[in-house]
Design an enzyme around this catalytic site. Sequence first.
Site, mmCIF file in Angstrom:
data_model
loop_
_atom_site.group_PDB
_atom_site.id
_atom_site.type_symbol
_atom_site.label_atom_id
_atom_site.label_comp_id
_atom_site.label_asym_id
_atom_site.label_seq_id
_atom_site.Cartn_x
_atom_site.Cartn_y
_atom_site.Cartn_z
ATOM 1 N N GLU A 121 3.624 4.040 -0.485
ATOM 2 C CA GLU A 121 4.483 4.451 -1.599
ATOM 3 C C GLU A 121 5.480 5.499 -1.107
ATOM 4 O O GLU A 121 5.260 6.102 -0.054
ATOM 5 C CB GLU A 121 3.616 5.030 -2.733
ATOM 6 C CG GLU A 121 2.606 4.016 -3.226
ATOM 7 C CD GLU A 121 1.981 4.398 -4.562
ATOM 8 O OE1 GLU A 121 2.244 5.511 -5.061
ATOM 9 O OE2 GLU A 121 1.246 3.552 -5.098
ATOM 10 N N PRO A 122 6.523 5.736 -1.866
ATOM 11 C CA PRO A 122 7.515 6.718 -1.412
ATOM 12 C C PRO A 122 6.875 8.073 -1.092
ATOM 13 O O PRO A 122 7.316 8.767 -0.177
ATOM 14 C CB PRO A 122 8.482 6.807 -2.593
ATOM 15 C CG PRO A 122 8.380 5.465 -3.264
ATOM 16 C CD PRO A 122 6.957 5.034 -3.091
ATOM 17 N N THR A 160 0.160 5.565 11.928
ATOM 18 C CA THR A 160 0.940 6.197 12.999
ATOM 19 C C THR A 160 0.026 6.535 14.180
ATOM 20 O O THR A 160 -1.209 6.490 14.067
ATOM 21 C CB THR A 160 1.583 7.513 12.500
ATOM 22 O OG1 THR A 160 0.513 8.418 12.150
ATOM 23 C CG2 THR A 160 2.478 7.293 11.287
ATOM 24 N N LEU A 174 0.836 -1.196 0.000
ATOM 25 C CA LEU A 174 0.000 0.000 0.000
ATOM 26 C C LEU A 174 0.879 1.258 0.000
ATOM 27 O O LEU A 174 0.702 2.158 -0.827
ATOM 28 C CB LEU A 174 -0.878 -0.037 1.262
ATOM 29 C CG LEU A 174 -1.662 1.210 1.634
ATOM 30 C CD1 LEU A 174 -2.705 1.495 0.586
ATOM 31 C CD2 LEU A 174 -2.329 1.020 2.993
ATOM 32 N N ILE A 221 7.689 -2.602 2.325
ATOM 33 C CA ILE A 221 6.710 -3.698 2.289
ATOM 34 C C ILE A 221 7.259 -4.958 2.976
ATOM 35 O O ILE A 221 8.249 -5.549 2.534
ATOM 36 C CB ILE A 221 6.260 -4.004 0.841
ATOM 37 C CG1 ILE A 221 5.803 -2.702 0.145
ATOM 38 C CG2 ILE A 221 5.146 -5.046 0.836
ATOM 39 C CD1 ILE A 221 4.710 -1.916 0.866
ATOM 40 N N GLU A 274 1.313 0.426 10.203
ATOM 41 C CA GLU A 274 -0.145 0.196 10.135
ATOM 42 C C GLU A 274 -0.922 1.361 10.761
ATOM 43 O O GLU A 274 -1.892 1.167 11.486
ATOM 44 C CB GLU A 274 -0.518 -1.167 10.740
ATOM 45 C CG GLU A 274 0.067 -2.286 9.879
ATOM 46 C CD GLU A 274 -0.544 -3.661 10.066
ATOM 47 O OE1 GLU A 274 -1.736 -3.757 10.368
ATOM 48 O OE2 GLU A 274 0.192 -4.630 9.864
ATOM 49 N N GLY A 308 20.471 -1.212 33.290
ATOM 50 C CA GLY A 308 21.700 -0.410 33.322
ATOM 51 C C GLY A 308 22.479 -0.562 32.024
ATOM 52 O O GLY A 308 21.897 -0.680 30.938
ATOM 53 N N GLY A 309 23.812 -0.615 32.136
ATOM 54 C CA GLY A 309 24.677 -0.687 30.946
ATOM 55 C C GLY A 309 24.415 -1.933 30.110
ATOM 56 O O GLY A 309 24.498 -1.893 28.878
#
Length: 386
Positions: A127-128, A370, A125, A159, A368, A344-345
Site C-alpha cells: 500500500e502507499p 528488500t 499487498l 501491483i 518481494e 563501454g559507451g
Amino acid sequence: MDHRLSPELEELRRTVEEFAHDVVAPKIGDFYERHEFPYEIVREMGRMGLFGLPFPEEYGGMGGDYLALGIALEELARVDSSVAITLEAGVSLGAMPIHLFGTDDQKREWLPRLCSGELLGAFGLTEPDGGSDAGATRTTARLDPATDEWVINGSKCFITNSGTDITGLVTVTAVTGRKPDGKPLISSIIVPSGTPGFTVAAPYSKVGWNASDTRELSFADVRVPAANLLGEEGRGYAQFLRILDEGRIAIAALATGLAQGCVDESVKYAKERHAFGRPIGANQAIQFKIADMEMKAHTARLAWRDAASRLVSGEPFKKEAALAKLYSSTIAVDNARDATQVHGGYGFMNEYPVARMWRDSKILEIGEGTSEVQRMLIARELGLVS
Ligand SMILES: Cc1cc2nc3c(=O)[nH]c(=O)nc-3n(C[C@H](O)[C@H](O)[C@H](O)COP(=O)(O)OP(=O)(O)OC[C@H]3O[C@@H](n4cnc5c(N)ncnc54)[C@H](O)[C@@H]3O)c2cc1C
C-alpha cells in the site's frame, strides 16, 4: 547430492532457452522502448504451458514444481526480465495463493484459465503507506450481512500484472476485523477485474521492467461475494508470508538469469570488440571481470536451486530462500554494472541488452522483500531476534 538437472528439467531448460532466443530476444527491445505489454509473447508462453508449470494437471497445470518454475524464469531472464517477471508474478503471486489456500470451487473457477495464460492474476499487498511493513495494511473489508458480500475500501500500489487486458483477478489483503488484543485481522479476498468501484490507474513510468505491467489500484465500496474470501478469515498475514517465502526463490532464479545474461553478453562482446589492435577480451582485466561475473551467477544458481529443492521436498526453506534472494539480487546488480562497463559507451545505449539488464537489475533488491528485509529474516532464523 547432485545439483545437475534431471533429463526432464534439462529438456524444459533447453525449450525455454530456445524460446527466449528465437521469440523473445528479437522483439522485446521494441516493446520495452514503447513501454508496451508484450501480449503476443505472453500468449505464446501460455501456449507452452509456462503459467501452469508448478500446478496439478487436473487444473490444467504441467504437474511440475518450483524447480521447474525457477528453471524457466532463469532462462527467460537471461534474455529479458519483463517477460520473466510477468511469468513470476502470474504464477507465484497470481495463481499460487488460489492453489495453496483456495476452495475447490475457487480452484475450478480460476486455475485452468490462469494455468493456460488466458488470464493473469495479481497479488495486492503493498500500500502507499506500507510495503516492508505489510502488517500495516489500511485497506478494509466489511462483511455486509444483508447481501453476504465483502465491501472493500482502500488502495494498493506497485501491483504487477494488475491492469492488463487479460488480468482476471487481484487477490488483495484487507483488515476484516480486530483480534481481542486490538491487532488487525488481515484476510485475503479475490477481487475479479472489472468489479464496480475497483479502479486501475494508468501504468507507472518505471526505471526498468518497462514491458511489464505495474499499477496503483483503488477500491471504493467494492462489493464481492463472501465466498471470495481466500482461506480462513484472519489468515491473510500468514498466507502472504508463505507466498513471499516461495516467491523469493522465484525472484532469486530470475536474478540469476539476469546475472547469467550479463555474462553471455559480455563474453560475446569481449570477443568482438577490438581496442589497441586486439579483442578487449584479450586483456586480463576484462577476463577477470567476466570470470568473477560467472562465479557469482553460478553461486546464485546453487543457492536458488538449494532453496527450491528444500521447498519441493517439504523441508524448511525460509532461511535458504532469503539467502538466495539476497545474494542473487546483489550479484545481479554487480553483474549488470560490470557488463555495462565491458560494453563501454555502447553499454549505455538502450539498443544493447546489457543496458536493459542494468535498468532491470535494481528492482531485484527491492521487490518481494528488500535486501534489508532478507537480512532481517536471516538474522531471525539465526536466532538473533527474539
Ligand atoms: C516494479 C514493482 C513491482 C511490484 N510488484 C508488487 C506486487 O505485485 N504486489 C505487491 O504487493 N507489491 C509489489 N511491489 C512492492 C514491493 O514489494 C515493495 O516496494 C517493497 O516490498 C518495499 O516496500 P516499500 O516500497 O514500501 O519500501 P519501504 O518499506 O518504505 O522501505 C523503504 C526503505 O526502508 C528500508 N526499511 C524498512 N523497514 C526497515 C527496517 N525495519 N530495518 C531496516 N530497513 C528498513 C527498506 O529496506 C527500504 O530500503 C512492487 C514494487 C515494484 C517497484
